[in-house]
Design a protein around this motif. Structure first.
Motif, mmCIF file in Angstrom:
data_model
loop_
_atom_site.group_PDB
_atom_site.id
_atom_site.type_symbol
_atom_site.label_atom_id
_atom_site.label_comp_id
_atom_site.label_asym_id
_atom_site.label_seq_id
_atom_site.Cartn_x
_atom_site.Cartn_y
_atom_site.Cartn_z
ATOM 1 N N UNK A 1 -5.163 -10.097 -32.755
ATOM 2 C CA UNK A 1 -4.300 -10.044 -31.610
ATOM 3 C C UNK A 1 -3.180 -9.644 -32.133
ATOM 4 N N UNK A 2 -2.444 -10.464 -33.072
ATOM 5 C CA UNK A 2 -1.008 -10.354 -33.516
ATOM 6 C C UNK A 2 -1.233 -8.693 -34.392
ATOM 7 N N UNK A 3 -1.863 -8.311 -34.964
ATOM 8 C CA UNK A 3 -2.272 -6.861 -35.473
ATOM 9 C C UNK A 3 -2.152 -5.806 -34.253
ATOM 10 N N UNK A 4 -2.759 -5.982 -33.316
ATOM 11 C CA UNK A 4 -2.708 -4.997 -32.326
ATOM 12 C C UNK A 4 -1.474 -4.982 -31.721
ATOM 13 N N UNK A 5 -0.852 -6.039 -31.528
ATOM 14 C CA UNK A 5 0.299 -5.994 -31.213
ATOM 15 C C UNK A 5 1.722 -5.549 -31.867
#
Length: 201
Positions: free
Chosen positions: A142-146
């Motif tokens: 999730x953090x990476x895709x953000x």
């Protein structure tokens, strides 16, 4: 004198319990090495099968982990997509809600998760695959895709938040947490999760 057929070399492409062999090999490797250090090729070697057969039965390493270790129909890619589909300012609460939904899911999800948490308290080996899977394939993703460059750290902090809550609620059974409504947990932990996954530091 009849010719003796030549014995085929290499691994057989498949056998009656190929899927079971893959699952048993994966469970053994995930439990002893953790999630990150296990590759699909290593699982294929341990199961004595062609690596292509793993992709025949499982879409990804995360799918194989979910079925063999968690023994749950947990689709990490779908879960991440659903969390990110909502409003950006609600990603934290959505991530906590998704975790609680998976924990309390059908087919004895809570019992399996709680058993893994109990094992993790007594033995640090089963703890690593669960936390690595969740930090890499769910919260870290999730953090990476953000667009967060420190997504690995953010993912591991997020895991510490939800697993700490789960341990306190389902294993230690702290009274206030045990009796708290899920909506309270989603909103309270969701604020912290929003900070960990979304906000600038």
């Amino acid at each position: 004198m009849t010719d003796t057929p030549a014995k085929p070399r290499g691994r057989r492409p498949g056998r009656a319990d190929t899927r079971g062999s893959i699952c048993r090999a994966a469970l053994s490797l995930f439990s002893t090495l953790g999630y990150d250090k296990v590759s699909l090729r290593a699982i294929a070697r341990a199961a004595d099968v062609d690596p292509a057969l793993i992709h025949h039965y499982f879409a990804s390493k995360s799918d194989l982990f979910a079925e063999t270790v968690l023994d749950l129909p947990l689709d990490a890619d779908r879960l991440v997509a659903e969390v990110l589909a909502g409003p950006r300012d609600r990603i934290g609460p959505a991530a906590v809600a998704a975790f609680l939904a998976a924990y309390d899911g059908p087919d004895g999800g809570r019992e399996r998760f709680t058993a893994m948490l109990r094992s993790a308290v007594a033995d640090d080996i089963p703890q690593r695959p669960l936390s690595e899977f969740m930090s890499k394939e769910v919260f870290g993703a999730i953090a990476e895709q953000l667009g967060r460059s420190d997504f690995k750290l953010r993912g591991q902090l997020a895991v510490s938040l939800v697993l700490g809550m789960a341990l306190s609620r389902y294993v230690l059974r702290l009274p206030a947490l045990t009796s708290a409504d899920d909506t309270v947990l989603i909103e309270s932990l969701g604020r912290a999760m929003q900070e960990l996954l979304v906000e600038d530091w």
